[in-house]
Each structure stands twice: as structure tokens, then as C-alpha cells.
Design a protein around this motif. Structure first.
Motif, PDB file in Angstrom:
ATOM      1  N   GLN A   1      37.311  27.004  42.102  1.00  0.00           N
ATOM      2  CA  GLN A   1      36.475  28.095  42.595  1.00  0.00           C
ATOM      3  C   GLN A   1      37.330  29.239  43.129  1.00  0.00           C
TER       4      GLN A   1
ATOM      5  N   LEU B   1      38.811  30.931  40.176  1.00  0.00           N
ATOM      6  CA  LEU B   1      37.819  31.729  39.470  1.00  0.00           C
ATOM      7  C   LEU B   1      37.546  33.045  40.198  1.00  0.00           C
ATOM      8  N   GLU B   2      37.433  32.981  41.510  1.00  0.00           N
ATOM      9  CA  GLU B   2      37.200  34.215  42.266  1.00  0.00           C
ATOM     10  C   GLU B   2      38.361  35.181  42.106  1.00  0.00           C
TER      11      GLU B   2
ATOM     12  N   THR C   1      40.433  35.347  39.508  1.00  0.00           N
ATOM     13  CA  THR C   1      40.403  35.908  38.159  1.00  0.00           C
ATOM     14  C   THR C   1      39.279  36.924  38.004  1.00  0.00           C
ATOM     15  N   GLU C   2      38.108  36.686  38.648  1.00  0.00           N
ATOM     16  CA  GLU C   2      37.035  37.671  38.603  1.00  0.00           C
ATOM     17  C   GLU C   2      37.456  38.979  39.261  1.00  0.00           C
ATOM     18  N   ASP C   3      38.135  38.882  40.389  1.00  0.00           N
ATOM     19  CA  ASP C   3      38.628  40.116  41.039  1.00  0.00           C
ATOM     20  C   ASP C   3      39.599  40.848  40.127  1.00  0.00           C
ATOM     21  N   LYS C   4      40.469  40.077  39.476  1.00  0.00           N
ATOM     22  CA  LYS C   4      41.414  40.721  38.555  1.00  0.00           C
ATOM     23  C   LYS C   4      40.688  41.366  37.379  1.00  0.00           C
ATOM     24  N   PHE C   5      39.603  40.670  36.880  1.00  0.00           N
ATOM     25  CA  PHE C   5      38.869  41.207  35.730  1.00  0.00           C
ATOM     26  C   PHE C   5      38.119  42.486  36.108  1.00  0.00           C
ATOM     27  N   ARG C   6      37.529  42.481  37.343  1.00  0.00           N
ATOM     28  CA  ARG C   6      36.802  43.683  37.762  1.00  0.00           C
ATOM     29  C   ARG C   6      37.762  44.852  38.002  1.00  0.00           C
ATOM     30  N   ASN C   7      38.914  44.594  38.519  1.00  0.00           N
ATOM     31  CA  ASN C   7      39.865  45.658  38.860  1.00  0.00           C
ATOM     32  C   ASN C   7      40.867  45.937  37.745  1.00  0.00           C
ATOM     33  N   ARG C   8      40.587  45.454  36.515  1.00  0.00           N
ATOM     34  CA  ARG C   8      41.534  45.676  35.429  1.00  0.00           C
ATOM     35  C   ARG C   8      41.473  47.132  34.967  1.00  0.00           C
TER      36      ARG C   8
END
Length: 325
Positions: free
Chosen positions: A154, A157-158, A160-167
Motif C-alpha cells: 500500500q 502503491l501510494e 507510485t501514484e504520487d509519482k504518476f500524478r506528478n510525472r
């Protein structure tokens, strides 16, 4: 006479007696013959009856002997049956004894098996309880381990989600967005052009309808042209006026001549929606107008200030049919 009568009577009596004696002898001879025949027949019957009596006596003796033999066999069979019944009673007693012993052995064996089964069940229950406790402890350990893994995943995942949103944006995505914007702008210009064309054709339709109403009439009668109106004066100017058919006068000339009779009206145009209904012959046609050059319909200037009138749907339909022809 008495002597002669007496002699005659004697002679007659002697002849009658002789005749009777002869007939009596003949009857006696016939009776003797019949008696002899009857005696002979009775002797034959007696011999036959004696033979039958001897045969019947022999049959009776033979049957007596057979009955005696059967009585002896019945006696022996009864003795055998009595001995067999005694043996069956003994065998039945032995079977009952053996069955009681077998039942006792079966009961003892069943008791031993039930005791053995109870011991095995108790051992299996104890082993099952031990295995269940061990599996429960293993499950608890595995569940705690999975909870730790889930929490770690978890957190990952959080991140990686932050990285995906801020890419950062990719160049191919930026190029696709630009192409889509260009396509949207082209579609908007095309839609704007179509709206302008629609306004232009609406104004053109209103203008042409107005000019057509000025030339012909505001309420035209469609499909009621009667080409059979008789002309009163040949030298009248109306003879040079416009007619709906170029061969109308030729048809009239042929109709008044000696040729075959012509139809009283023109044939309708095939597949024409105007001629679906019957012509109204009760209403006379207006006088024909002289042929004129068709006016050119001028289109109004493309100005947004020009008012767009709402045309009549019936008139637009008639107008479209007219220009289709």
C-alpha cells in the motif's frame, strides 16, 4: 244228396286239413330254422361273452396285482417320508443350534469392532484437534505476514501514484493534444460554414418564393390545368399565349378531324405526386398568360440584418415539386 254233400264236405274237410297240415309243417320248419339260427347266434354270443369274461378277469387280476404293488410302494414311501421327517427335525435342530452359536459369535465380534472403532475415533479426533491447532497457528502467522506485505505494498502503491500524478508530459501526448485541438478547430469552422450556408439557402428560398408568387400567384392551383378549353376567336392575341403542352393544338386538330377519337384529357406524368388525386374539372382555369422570359432570381446579399421569414410548409413543398419537374 246228403251222402254226396257229406262226401263233398268230407272231401273239402280233408283237403282243408291237408292244406292246414302242410302250412303247419312249413311254419314248423321255418320256426325250427329260426330257432336253430337263434341258438347258433346265442352260442356265438355266449362264446364271445365267455371270452370277454375271461379277458375281464385277467384285467381284474392284473389290476389287483398292480394295486398290491402300489400299496407296497406307498407303504415304503410312507416309511421313507417318516424317516426323512425325522432326519429333517434333527437337521433343523442342528441348524438352529449352529445359528444361535453364529449369532453369539457375530455379537461378540460386533462388540469387539465397536470398541476398536471407538478407540480409533478417539485417536483420530485427538489427531484432528492437534492438526487444527497447528493449522490455526500457521494461519495466524501467515495472516500477520500478509498484513505486513499488504501495508508495504500500500505504501509502495501510494508512492507510485504520487509519482504518476506528478510525472512530466510526454512529447507524443503533447503532439496528440495539439492534433486534436486542430481537428476541433477545423470542425468548428466547418460547422460555422454549414450554418452560414443554411441561412443563405433559407433566404434564397424565401426570395425565390416571393418572386414566384409575384409572377404566378400567391395561391397556385396545382394540377388543375384544363387543356380542352375552346378558343372563341382565332385572331385573338390569346392564341399566341403560353400553353402547357406544345402539341395541344395538334391534338385538338386531330380530335376535330375524321381520325380516331382522342382522349378528353392529357395523360398524367408517370410517378408524379401532383397527379395522385383526380383533377377538379368543376372549377374553370384562369386565362393563359403570354409566354415571357423567365426571370432570374436574384439572391439577397449575405447580411445578418436581413430578416428570415418563416415560409409556409405547403408552399415550400409545392415549390420543391415545381422545380423538381
Amino acid at each position: 244228396m246228403l251222402a254226396s254233400l257229406r262226401s263233398e264236405l268230407n272231401h273239402l274237410h280233408a283237403s282243408a286239413i291237408e292244406h292246414l297240415r302242410q302250412t303247419h309243417q312249413q311254419e314248423i320248419a321255418a320256426a325250427k330254422l329260426e330257432l336253430e339260427n337263434a341258438l347258433e347266434h346265442s352260442r356265438e354270443q355266449e362264446r364271445e361273452l365267455l371270452g370277454r369274461i375271461s379277458d375281464l378277469q385277467e384285467e381284474v387280476n392284473r389290476r389287483k396285482n398292480h394295486i398290491a404293488d402300489l400299496d407296497h410302494e406307498i407303504h415304503t414311501l410312507n416309511e421313507n417320508i417318516s424317516t426323512l421327517t425325522k432326519e429333517l427335525e434333527l437337521k433343523g435342530k442342528e441348524v438352529l443350534k449352529i445359528r444361535s452359536e453364529a449369532n453369539q459369535q457375530i455379537r461378540a465380534h460386533e462388540q469387539d469392532l465397536t470398541k476398536k472403532h471407538e478407540r480409533e475415533m478417539a485417536e483420530m479426533n485427538a489427531a484432528h484437534n492437534r492438526e487444527a491447532q497447528n493449522m490455526l497457528s500457521d494461519f495466524n502467522k501467515a495472516q500477520e505476514l500478509l498484513k505486513d506485505k499488504i501495508s508495504a505494498l500500500q505504501i509502495l502503491l501510494e508512492g507510485t501514484e504520487d509519482k504518476f500524478r506528478n510525472r512530466e508530459s510526454r512529447p507524443e501526448d503533447l503532439q496528440m493534444i495539439a492534433e486534436l485541438k486542430d481537428m476541433v478547430s477545423e470542425r468548428e469552422t466547418l460547422v460555422k460554414k454549414l450554418v452560414d450556408d443554411k441561412k443563405f439557402y433559407q433566404l434564397e428560398l424565401v426570395n425565390r418564393e416571393t418572386n414566384f408568387n409575384k409572377v404566378f400567384n400567391a395561391s397556385p392551383n396545382v394540377g388543375v390545368i384544363n387543356p380542352l378549353i375552346k378558343q372563341k376567336r382565332k385572331n385573338d392575341k390569346s392564341a399566341n399565349r403560353f400553353s402547357s403542352s406544345p402539341n395541344l393544338r395538334a391534338l385538338e386538330a386531330l380530335g376535330t378531324g375524321s381520325g380516331p377519337p382522342q382522349p378528353s384529357r392529357l395523360e398524367p406524368i408517370p410517378n408524379s405526386p401532383i397527379h395522385h388525386h383526380e383533377l377538379n374539372t368543376s372549377k374553370p382555369l384562369p386565362p393563359p398568360t403570354p409566354p415571357t422570359e423567365p426571370k432570374k432570381f436574384m439572391s439577397p446579399p449575405e447580411t445578418e440584418e436581413s430578416p428570415v421569414a418563416s415560409p409556409d410548409p405547403q408552399r415550400q413543398e409545392w415549390f420543391a415539386q415545381y422545380f423538381t419537374f
